[in-house]
Design a protein around this motif. Structure first.
Motif, PDB file in Angstrom:
ATOM      1  N   GLY A  64       0.934  -1.104   0.069  1.00 14.74           N
ATOM      2  CA  GLY A  64      -0.078  -0.006  -0.205  1.00 14.74           C
ATOM      3  C   GLY A  64       1.021   1.292   0.005  1.00 14.74           C
ATOM      4  N   VAL A  65       0.297   2.341   0.595  1.00 13.48           N
ATOM      5  CA  VAL A  65       0.952   3.719   0.656  1.00 13.48           C
ATOM      6  C   VAL A  65       0.887   4.263   1.891  1.00 13.48           C
ATOM      7  N   VAL A  66       1.968   5.158   2.319  1.00 17.38           N
ATOM      8  CA  VAL A  66       1.954   5.742   3.611  1.00 17.38           C
ATOM      9  C   VAL A  66       2.215   7.207   3.301  1.00 17.38           C
ATOM     10  N   ASN A  67       1.778   8.072   4.065  1.00 15.65           N
ATOM     11  CA  ASN A  67       1.879   9.697   4.034  1.00 15.65           C
ATOM     12  C   ASN A  67       3.419   9.877   4.815  1.00 15.65           C
ATOM     13  N   LEU A  68       4.291  10.014   4.155  1.00 18.04           N
ATOM     14  CA  LEU A  68       5.570  10.361   5.025  1.00 18.04           C
ATOM     15  C   LEU A  68       5.674  12.045   5.101  1.00 18.04           C
ATOM     16  N   ARG A  69       5.425  12.529   5.810  1.00 15.94           N
ATOM     17  CA  ARG A  69       5.600  14.165   6.048  1.00 15.94           C
ATOM     18  C   ARG A  69       5.052  14.698   4.764  1.00 15.94           C
ATOM     19  N   GLY A  70       3.946  14.336   4.226  1.00  9.84           N
ATOM     20  CA  GLY A  70       3.290  14.880   3.108  1.00  9.84           C
ATOM     21  C   GLY A  70       3.759  14.282   1.644  1.00  9.84           C
ATOM     22  N   VAL A  71       4.502  13.388   1.891  1.00  6.80           N
ATOM     23  CA  VAL A  71       4.941  12.673   0.400  1.00  6.80           C
ATOM     24  C   VAL A  71       4.192  11.140   0.525  1.00  6.80           C
ATOM     25  N   ILE A  72       3.360  10.794  -0.591  1.00  2.00           N
ATOM     26  CA  ILE A  72       2.809   9.560  -0.607  1.00  2.00           C
ATOM     27  C   ILE A  72       3.890   8.405  -1.101  1.00  2.00           C
ATOM     28  N   VAL A  73       4.428   7.574  -0.072  1.00  2.00           N
ATOM     29  CA  VAL A  73       5.345   6.697  -0.410  1.00  2.00           C
ATOM     30  C   VAL A  73       4.463   5.132  -0.568  1.00  2.00           C
ATOM     31  N   PRO A  74       4.937   4.442  -1.837  1.00  2.86           N
ATOM     32  CA  PRO A  74       4.867   3.099  -1.883  1.00  2.86           C
ATOM     33  C   PRO A  74       5.338   2.239  -1.076  1.00  2.86           C
ATOM     34  N   ILE A  75       4.805   1.311  -0.349  1.00  5.79           N
ATOM     35  CA  ILE A  75       5.677   0.201   0.486  1.00  5.79           C
ATOM     36  C   ILE A  75       5.525  -0.965  -0.098  1.00  5.79           C
ATOM     37  N   ASN A  89       6.604  -8.371  12.893  1.00  4.10           N
ATOM     38  CA  ASN A  89       6.383  -8.457  14.364  1.00  4.10           C
ATOM     39  C   ASN A  89       7.018  -7.113  14.701  1.00  4.10           C
ATOM     40  N   ALA A  90       7.779  -7.240  15.742  1.00  4.95           N
ATOM     41  CA  ALA A  90       8.525  -6.072  16.484  1.00  4.95           C
ATOM     42  C   ALA A  90       9.555  -5.457  15.522  1.00  4.95           C
ATOM     43  N   PHE A  91      10.387  -6.622  14.992  1.00  3.55           N
ATOM     44  CA  PHE A  91      11.512  -6.288  14.187  1.00  3.55           C
ATOM     45  C   PHE A  91      11.353  -5.796  12.893  1.00  3.55           C
ATOM     46  N   THR A  92      10.181  -6.023  12.394  1.00  2.00           N
ATOM     47  CA  THR A  92       9.768  -5.851  10.984  1.00  2.00           C
ATOM     48  C   THR A  92      10.112  -4.336  10.877  1.00  2.00           C
ATOM     49  N   VAL A  93      10.889  -3.840   9.757  1.00  2.00           N
ATOM     50  CA  VAL A  93      10.963  -2.346   9.568  1.00  2.00           C
ATOM     51  C   VAL A  93      10.885  -2.093   8.015  1.00  2.00           C
ATOM     52  N   VAL A  94      10.715  -0.767   7.648  1.00  5.85           N
ATOM     53  CA  VAL A  94      10.764  -0.286   6.361  1.00  5.85           C
ATOM     54  C   VAL A  94      11.942   0.735   6.160  1.00  5.85           C
ATOM     55  N   ILE A  95      12.588   0.117   4.976  1.00  3.92           N
ATOM     56  CA  ILE A  95      13.880   1.155   4.791  1.00  3.92           C
ATOM     57  C   ILE A  95      13.565   1.977   3.574  1.00  3.92           C
ATOM     58  N   VAL A  96      13.154   3.204   3.856  1.00  5.62           N
ATOM     59  CA  VAL A  96      12.774   4.494   3.079  1.00  5.62           C
ATOM     60  C   VAL A  96      13.558   4.663   2.191  1.00  5.62           C
ATOM     61  N   VAL A 103      10.781   8.249  -3.859  1.00  8.05           N
ATOM     62  CA  VAL A 103      10.581   7.740  -2.377  1.00  8.05           C
ATOM     63  C   VAL A 103       9.965   6.579  -2.454  1.00  8.05           C
ATOM     64  N   VAL A 104      10.414   5.372  -1.938  1.00  6.17           N
ATOM     65  CA  VAL A 104       9.817   3.992  -1.989  1.00  6.17           C
ATOM     66  C   VAL A 104      10.216   3.390  -0.670  1.00  6.17           C
TER      67      VAL A 104
END
Length: 166
Positions: A64-75, A89-96, A103-104
């Motif tokens: 999907g997408v998230v709003n990162l400080r006004g920028v729509i970022v595909p995940i 889980n708690a270790f799962t992260v997103v590398i922007v 920006v992805v």
């Protein structure tokens, strides 16, 4: 000494030249049981995973997408793209990432650290059948007993398989 002696040639300085020859820095991360590395210069930030807003008819690896400080970022879930199970889980992260002028965010199991590898530490990519297209593997990094699969994350994101860049 003339004034031209102080002008760096071809837009580089001695400090920049030295930095380039010392090695390359990689952000290391885990997907499944494998450890990967990507060029640290592509990384904008690392965030904890938060459920994105789904996009209709998107491939399964596009979460999907998230709003990162006004920028729509595909995940994108890199784990699904690499054929691995994707448990959040708690270790799962997103590398922007900042790649190809976009920006992805890519979801990985965990981020390990930042390593500097010299040219001697990087071996050529093996030519073996793999679940992932070897076009996106730039080589293998060796640090002691650790082996990193080095990815060309920009080429991967720009590939038609991802469908994000024209």
């Amino acid at each position: 000494m003339s004034s031209t002696d102080l002008v760096p040639t071809a837009g580089t300085s001695a400090v920049q030249t030295q930095a380039r020859t010392d090695g390359q820095q990689f952000l290391t991360f885990r997907v499944g049981g494998e450890e990967y590395g990507m060029d640290i210069l592509r990384v904008q930030e690392i965030r904890s995973y938060e459920a994105p807003t789904r996009v209709a008819n998107a491939p399964s690896f596009v979460k999907g997408v998230v709003n990162l400080r006004g920028v729509i970022v595909p995940i994108l879930d890199l784990r699904i793209r690499l054929g691995q199970p994707s448990e959040y889980n708690a270790f799962t992260v997103v590398i922007v990432l900042n790649v190809a002028g976009r920006v992805v965010g890519v979801v990985v199991d965990s981020v390990s650290d930042v390593l500097e590898l010299s040219a001697e530490d990087i071996k050529a990519r093996p030519e073996v059948p793999a679940a992932m297209d070897s076009r996106f593997i730039t080589g293998l990094g060796k640090i002691g007993e650790r082996m990193l699969i080095l990815l060309d994350i920009e080429a991967m994101i720009k590939s038609p398989d991802f469908g994000l860049v024209d």
